[in-house]
Design an enzyme around this catalytic site. Structure first.
Site, PDB file in Angstrom:
ATOM      1  N   ASP A   1       1.042  -0.715  -0.024  1.00  0.00           N
ATOM      2  CA  ASP A   1       0.017   0.154   0.219  1.00  0.00           C
ATOM      3  C   ASP A   1       1.341   1.334   0.211  1.00  0.00           C
ATOM      4  OD1 ASP A   1      -3.165   2.036   0.604  1.00  0.00           O
ATOM      5  OD2 ASP A   1      -1.327   1.837   2.725  1.00  0.00           O
TER       6      ASP A   1
ATOM      7  N   ASP B   1      -0.306   5.377   0.781  1.00  0.00           N
ATOM      8  CA  ASP B   1      -0.201   6.749   1.940  1.00  0.00           C
ATOM      9  C   ASP B   1      -0.629   5.387   3.160  1.00  0.00           C
ATOM     10  OD1 ASP B   1      -0.935   7.968  -0.486  1.00  0.00           O
ATOM     11  OD2 ASP B   1      -3.175   8.389   0.166  1.00  0.00           O
TER      12      ASP B   1
ATOM     13  N   ASP C   1      -2.334  -0.902   5.766  1.00  0.00           N
ATOM     14  CA  ASP C   1      -2.669   0.324   7.243  1.00  0.00           C
ATOM     15  C   ASP C   1      -3.860   0.366   7.520  1.00  0.00           C
ATOM     16  OD1 ASP C   1      -2.744   2.219   5.200  1.00  0.00           O
ATOM     17  OD2 ASP C   1      -2.961   3.713   6.850  1.00  0.00           O
TER      18      ASP C   1
HETATM   19 MG   LIG Z   1      -3.074   3.095   3.615  1.00  0.00          MG
END
Ligand SMILES: [Mg+2]
Length: 269
Positions: free
Chosen positions: A8, A10, A213
């Protein structure tokens, strides 16, 4: 051993607040030196990913808009991808639906749920909302498959998910926004396909790592060999439902780098 790193962007490889990847340098250098595959798996658009790859001096396959499509540069030879369609300088495997179709749902449900999507916003508003520089916000507006949106009444998310499901659409939660997309796509499905294609390309044993996240990363972390969860800036850690998950020691790019290096040192010993 060929290591495939699915990540991922961001809040994972890129810091949540300012999108910096400075803290990831040690692991990025190791990946480059060893010739491992670094595959971005993001809610970002093709235009944003291309720009980031150029800045970072990398190339290779990537997955955009929450698993809507996987792009393989045509320069990557030796890959067998029967389901791919030529799209500019890429071979693309598409899982998502065209943006116009997805966007139509936002237009119809706008009043009911108080929706505001990227298609309703100028780049300046997206920049303010996301803390992206204006030119990156322009790239974020060039959508092909999915619609990020805000909701005036987030407590009605379950109702809206039901309405979306009735149209073959799904809603996932990213770091800052909700994302409306085809129910047929997910980061997990796209990663499974990319793994299969890249692992089929050579005789070496393959190990896949996944780093993420947010809830939209969960499926990706379920399909890789070694899942790594990056904590959110407020300390929250997503539950992936696996007991072999490695939790990075800190949020963002620094945690990304140290957890990745830790996991690969365990693999080679
Ligand atoms: Mg993310």
């Amino acid at each position: 051993m060929l290591i495939l790193v699915f990540t991922d962007l961001d809040g994972s490889l890129l810091d949540h607040a300012d999108y910096s990847y400075e803290g990831a340098r040690p692991a990025l250098e190791r990946i480059a030196r060893e010739g491992w595959a670094l595959v971005f798996v993001t809610s970002k658009t093709r235009s944003e990913v291309e720009h980031l790859q150029r800045r970072m001096g990398i190339d290779g396959p990537f997955v955009v808009e929450n698993g809507a499509a996987a792009f393989f540069p045509s320069s990557l030879t030796g890959l067998d991808i029967p389901e791919a369609k030529q799209d500019g300088s890429y071979r693309a495997v598409v899982f998502g639906r065209p943006y116009d179709e997805v966007r139509r749902f936002v237009e119809e449900m706008r009043g009911e749920y108080g929706l505001r999507g990227f298609g309703d916003m100028e780049a300046r508003e997206i920049a303010e909302l996301t803390d992206l520089p204006l030119e990156d916000a322009e790239r974020a507006r060039r959508r092909e498959f999915t619609e990020p949106f805000l909701m005036a009444e987030p407590e009605r998310l379950q109702d809206m998910k039901r309405d979306a499901a009735a149209r073959g659409l799904a809603i996932t939660t990213g770091g800052r926004l909700y994302h409306l997309m085809s129910a047929e796509q997910s980061k997990g499905r796209a990663v499974r396909k990319v793994q299969e294609i890249l692992a089929g390309s050579g005789p070496k044993p393959v190990v896949s790592l996944g780093l993420g996240d947010s809830p939209n990363d969960k499926e990706m972390l379920q399909v890789v060999d070694r899942p790594i969860v990056i904590p959110r800036p407020d300390g929250r850690v997503m539950d992936v439902g696996r007991d072999d998950v490695v939790i990075a020691p800190e949020p963002g790019s620094r945690g990304w780098s140290s957890a990745l290096l830790d996991v690969v040192s365990g693999l080679s010993s």
